[in-house]
Design a protein around this motif. Structure first.
Motif, short mmCIF file in Angstrom:
data_model
loop_
_atom_site.label_atom_id
_atom_site.label_comp_id
_atom_site.label_asym_id
_atom_site.label_seq_id
_atom_site.Cartn_x
_atom_site.Cartn_y
_atom_site.Cartn_z
N GLY A 149 21.20 -53.87 17.12
CA GLY A 149 21.27 -54.91 18.36
C GLY A 149 20.65 -54.55 19.56
O GLY A 149 20.52 -55.28 20.71
N CYS A 150 19.91 -53.57 19.44
CA CYS A 150 18.99 -53.07 20.49
C CYS A 150 17.54 -52.58 20.23
O CYS A 150 17.21 -52.18 19.22
CB CYS A 150 19.80 -51.47 20.91
SG CYS A 150 18.96 -50.52 21.94
N ASN A 151 16.64 -53.13 21.20
CA ASN A 151 15.22 -52.79 21.08
C ASN A 151 15.07 -51.41 21.74
O ASN A 151 15.32 -51.25 22.81
CB ASN A 151 14.39 -54.07 21.79
CG ASN A 151 14.68 -55.29 21.17
OD1 ASN A 151 14.40 -55.44 20.02
ND2 ASN A 151 14.75 -56.37 21.96
N VAL A 152 14.25 -50.69 20.72
CA VAL A 152 13.85 -49.39 21.22
C VAL A 152 12.35 -49.25 21.11
O VAL A 152 11.86 -49.52 20.10
CB VAL A 152 14.68 -48.30 20.06
CG1 VAL A 152 14.21 -46.99 20.42
CG2 VAL A 152 16.13 -48.55 20.29
N SER A 153 11.95 -48.56 22.31
CA SER A 153 10.46 -48.37 22.46
C SER A 153 10.26 -46.93 21.43
O SER A 153 11.12 -46.02 21.84
CB SER A 153 10.10 -48.15 23.59
OG SER A 153 9.17 -47.14 23.95
N LEU A 154 9.18 -47.20 20.62
CA LEU A 154 9.07 -45.77 19.62
C LEU A 154 7.27 -45.73 19.79
O LEU A 154 6.81 -46.31 19.73
CB LEU A 154 9.27 -46.43 18.21
CG LEU A 154 9.02 -45.13 17.16
CD1 LEU A 154 9.85 -43.96 17.42
CD2 LEU A 154 9.35 -45.60 15.79
N ARG A 155 7.10 -44.30 20.11
CA ARG A 155 5.97 -43.97 19.98
C ARG A 155 5.65 -42.94 18.72
O ARG A 155 6.70 -42.08 18.32
CB ARG A 155 5.47 -42.96 21.06
CG ARG A 155 5.43 -43.80 22.21
CD ARG A 155 4.59 -43.11 23.53
NE ARG A 155 4.47 -43.97 24.70
CZ ARG A 155 5.45 -44.20 25.67
NH1 ARG A 155 6.75 -43.75 25.37
NH2 ARG A 155 5.36 -45.00 26.70
N ARG A 156 4.56 -43.03 17.85
CA ARG A 156 4.71 -42.52 16.59
C ARG A 156 3.27 -41.92 16.48
O ARG A 156 2.19 -42.59 16.43
CB ARG A 156 5.10 -43.18 15.50
CG ARG A 156 5.31 -42.46 14.39
CD ARG A 156 6.06 -43.54 13.13
NE ARG A 156 6.39 -42.78 11.94
CZ ARG A 156 7.18 -43.34 10.90
NH1 ARG A 156 7.90 -44.45 10.92
NH2 ARG A 156 7.45 -42.44 10.00
N GLY A 157 3.10 -40.62 15.93
CA GLY A 157 1.74 -40.26 15.57
C GLY A 157 1.60 -39.00 14.67
O GLY A 157 2.70 -38.33 14.51
N GLY A 158 0.53 -38.94 14.02
CA GLY A 158 0.51 -37.43 13.20
C GLY A 158 0.83 -37.74 11.75
O GLY A 158 1.25 -39.07 11.36
N LYS A 159 0.62 -36.99 11.01
CA LYS A 159 1.00 -36.88 9.62
C LYS A 159 1.61 -35.82 9.34
O LYS A 159 1.46 -34.62 9.61
CB LYS A 159 -0.32 -37.04 8.90
CG LYS A 159 -1.06 -38.32 8.73
CD LYS A 159 -1.92 -38.65 7.45
CE LYS A 159 -2.67 -39.65 7.43
NZ LYS A 159 -3.92 -39.96 8.19
N GLY A 160 2.47 -35.85 8.15
CA GLY A 160 3.15 -34.75 7.70
C GLY A 160 4.67 -35.15 7.67
O GLY A 160 4.91 -36.17 7.37
N ALA A 161 5.58 -33.90 7.58
CA ALA A 161 6.97 -34.15 7.34
C ALA A 161 7.39 -34.93 8.80
O ALA A 161 6.82 -34.38 9.79
CB ALA A 161 7.67 -32.86 7.16
N PRO A 162 8.47 -35.83 8.89
CA PRO A 162 8.85 -36.25 10.01
C PRO A 162 9.49 -35.24 10.95
O PRO A 162 10.18 -34.43 10.49
CB PRO A 162 9.88 -37.42 9.60
CG PRO A 162 10.17 -37.00 8.05
CD PRO A 162 9.22 -36.01 7.36
#
Lengths: 389, 256
Positions: B12-25
């Protein structure tokens, strides 16, 4: 109008220089600055002053609660009110108020207030406050839950006073299996509840609600701010569909009366300036911890910060109506003018402030009571002979 | 390495997410100050990992959900987050309050967590050590106290402050208080369950940390005897900013 003598019981012997160096007398001023022997004399002097208030004809004597500060030596206003309960016979005793969210168990307030009400035969006015921001720092109570705890504690206390016990109370912050307060309060249905505030929309909405209609007192603010909040209160009542009587509005303000305007300013100056510029002062982070006020209010304070947090002189304070000071005629005239504009039915006068010593305090009380108060008490009363037949 | 910004809806919550790169999380859990921008250390980590930098519920551009009342709520949210994004073998990097959050997650469920890097973490009390009172600091004092090398503070203080930034600062501060006012920046019951953390833990601490003194590391070492502790000299509360290269090396060496 009801005229109420209000006392803060400050540590008037404070070393002002070193208090200034600490930046504030709240939270972190070391308690080594408190001398218990001086404290003993001050407490007894102040209690004498408050008791003298009854002899001088005030309608009520008012005390309040502050913690870990030289600003006021009443961490428990219950103690002060109890001392007054047996030494006075006629005046109302206003506790303005107990800081509900700071208590771990609100039923202790219900019990202590009920005791004072029964002992005095119904002379208690029950003030409820949240405590000021600094007290969330000293007590560690989470300020972001302050409103919630206040409302829940209030509901529990009122129910404890009005519903037959025992009953169970289930809340988010307080859970009690058996609410069954002995003694029950003397006044029916319960002691009048008053809400002092430095001015907040949330508090006004809540206090003025038709299910409560609690008198709202604006404390220590410039006159135009007092006028704005009292008007907001009246307008909110209108929005709820009723007209607030004057008795639902109050103003708490420091006052000094002397023979002439010049004498009054000269005598009050160091003591008022110590009050305003040393005892009241604290940084904004201490005054308004997160959640204590809405973020909109916080931003408004930020905007007014330069003015609010700077030193001011007695002349400026008088000009702002933050302080009412002058000859009896001047003080009477100012209050009459303010009253015509704001129509507050309760005036709380702080006749000792900051470092004001005993002799000046007594003279201030006497001049105010004899030469100012009688006229003020008549304000808002039906004019004699003008009654409709 | 470029980061993409998105909004994720969860619980029930909007979360701002930045994501970049490759590999394991690699899930970066920010501290009290939030994560409003992509910082150099994130870029560097993104050379080897799929780096996820959410702004926690209650911070930054994310919503302030009503359910957010304590750190445990946030821990459950992030366990849901790992599941919702189907992240497996994730490296958690938690700074300050984010370190506390990583611990609260890990005592509950380590099944999607490979290892944990704690950077000057909050979360426990230590005898005789007191965190600085961040709530009594002015924004400027707080900024100065974050860094040992004051040039970082100067740079931050020199940035113009927009009204939106003020709103976000007040919002962040509110949530920090909600979760960490009392008990201050820790959960007194957390130490009882730290033994449940079975994945490798690395603790990185700035030797000159003025917010959470490095002496806290001793107590962490006592409670997590298998954890590796590395003290970064000449560094304040945010080694990932103040000593970005060194910090990334530590992560690479530890987490592979």
């Amino acid at each position: 109008m009801q005229v109420i003598l209000f006392h803060l019981m400050p540590y008037a012997a404070l070393d002002l220089e070193s208090a200034r160096k600490h930046g504030t007398v709240w939270v972190k001023l070391p308690n080594s600055h408190f001398d218990p022997e001086i404290g003993h004399r001050l407490y007894n002097r102040y209690l004498d002053e408050m008791e003298y208030g009854e002899e001088l004809g005030f309608d009520a004597i008012s005390v309040n609660e502050h913690h870990q500060t030289a600003y006021g030596l009443m961490p428990s206003p219950i103690v002060t009110a109890s001392a007054l309960a047996r030494r006075t016979k006629r005046v109302k005793i206003c506790i303005l108020g107990s800081a509900l969210p700071l208590r771990s168990h609100p039923l202790t307030v219900a019990e202590e207030y009920a005791m004072i009400d029964v002992i005095t035969g119904g002379r208690l006015v029950a003030g409820f406050v949240r405590g000021i921001g600094a007290e969330y720092h000293t007590f560690g109570v989470n300020p972001t839950f302050s409103h919630e705890r206040f409302h829940e504690a209030h509901d529990l206390i009122i129910r404890a006073w009005t519903e037959p016990g025992p009953f169970a109370f289930q809340g988010r912050h307080y859970n009690v299996q058996y609410v069954n307060v002995w003694p029950r309060p003397y006044q029916k249905p319960h002691p009048p509840v008053w809400i002092p505030s430095q001015g907040s929309r949330e508090t006004i909405d809540w206090a003025s609600h038709p299910s409560r209609r609690y008198p709202y007192l604006q404390t220590f603010s410039p006159a135009k701010v007092v006028a704005r909040y009292l008007k907001m209160y009246r307008d909110t009542c209108k929005g709820y569909g009723y007209e607030a009587p004057d008795s639902q509005l109050g103003w708490a303000v420091p006052v000094y009366v002397a023979k002439s305007d010049e004498d009054a300013r000269r005598e009050a100056k160091p003591h008022f300036e110590a009050f305003r510029n040393v005892f009241v002062r604290m940084p904004i982070e201490m005054l308004l911890p997160p959640g204590y006020t809405s973020r909109e209010s916080y931003k408004n304070v930020l905007k007014a910060k330069a003015e609010m947090f700077a030193d001011i002189t007695i002349d400026k304070a008088i000009e702002l109506g933050l302080f009412v000071c002058g000859s009896p005629a001047t003080v009477r005239r100012k209050f009459e003018e303010h009253w015509r504009e704001m129509r507050f039915g309760n005036l709380l006068v702080l006749l000792q402030f900051g470092t004001l010593p005993g002799d000046l305090t007594r003279r201030n009380m006497e001049l105010f009571a004899r030469e100012v108060m009688p006229g003020l008490k008549k304000l808002g009363m039906p004019v004699e002979g003008a009654a409709v037949g | 390495m470029s980061f993409a910004q998105s909004t994720l809806r969860l619980d029930g919550c909007n979360v701002s997410l930045r994501r970049g790169g490759k590999g394991a999380p690699l899930l970066y859990l920010h501290g009290a100050g939030g994560a409003p921008v992509v910082l150099p250390f994130m870029e560097q980590l993104a050379e080897r990992y799929d780096v996820l930098v959410p702004e926690h519920p209650g911070w930054g551009l994310s919503d302030e959900p009503e359910w957010l009342e304590n750190i445990h709520d946030l821990a459950y949210f992030y366990l849901d987050f790992l599941r919702a994004l189907d992240l497996k073998n994730a490296v958690l990097v938690g700074s300050s309050m984010g370190g506390w959050l990583a611990l609260e997650m890990a005592v509950r469920d380590c099944s999607r967590i490979r290892s944990i890097v704690l950077v000057g973490p909050a979360g426990i009390a230590a005898p005789g050590v007191q965190p600085a009172d961040i709530f009594l600091m002015s924004p400027e004092e707080l900024t100065r106290n974050l860094f040992h090398d004051q040039s970082f503070a100067e740079k931050m203080l020199a940035q113009p402050i927009t009204p939106e930034m003020v709103d976000i600062q007040l919002k962040n501060r509110h949530t920090v208080a909600r979760l960490a006012w009392e008990p201050r920046l820790h959960d007194p019951f957390l130490p009882k369950w730290l033994h449940r953390i079975e994945v490798p833990v690395k603790i990185v601490w700035g030797a000159e940390d003025r917010i959470l003194p490095a002496a806290f590391a001793n107590e962490f070492k006592r409670l997590l005897p298998k954890a590796e502790v590395e003290i970064v000299p000449q560094c304040g509360h945010l080694p990932q900013t103040e000593k970005a290269e060194q910090f990334c090396d530590i992560v690479f060496r530890f987490a592979g």
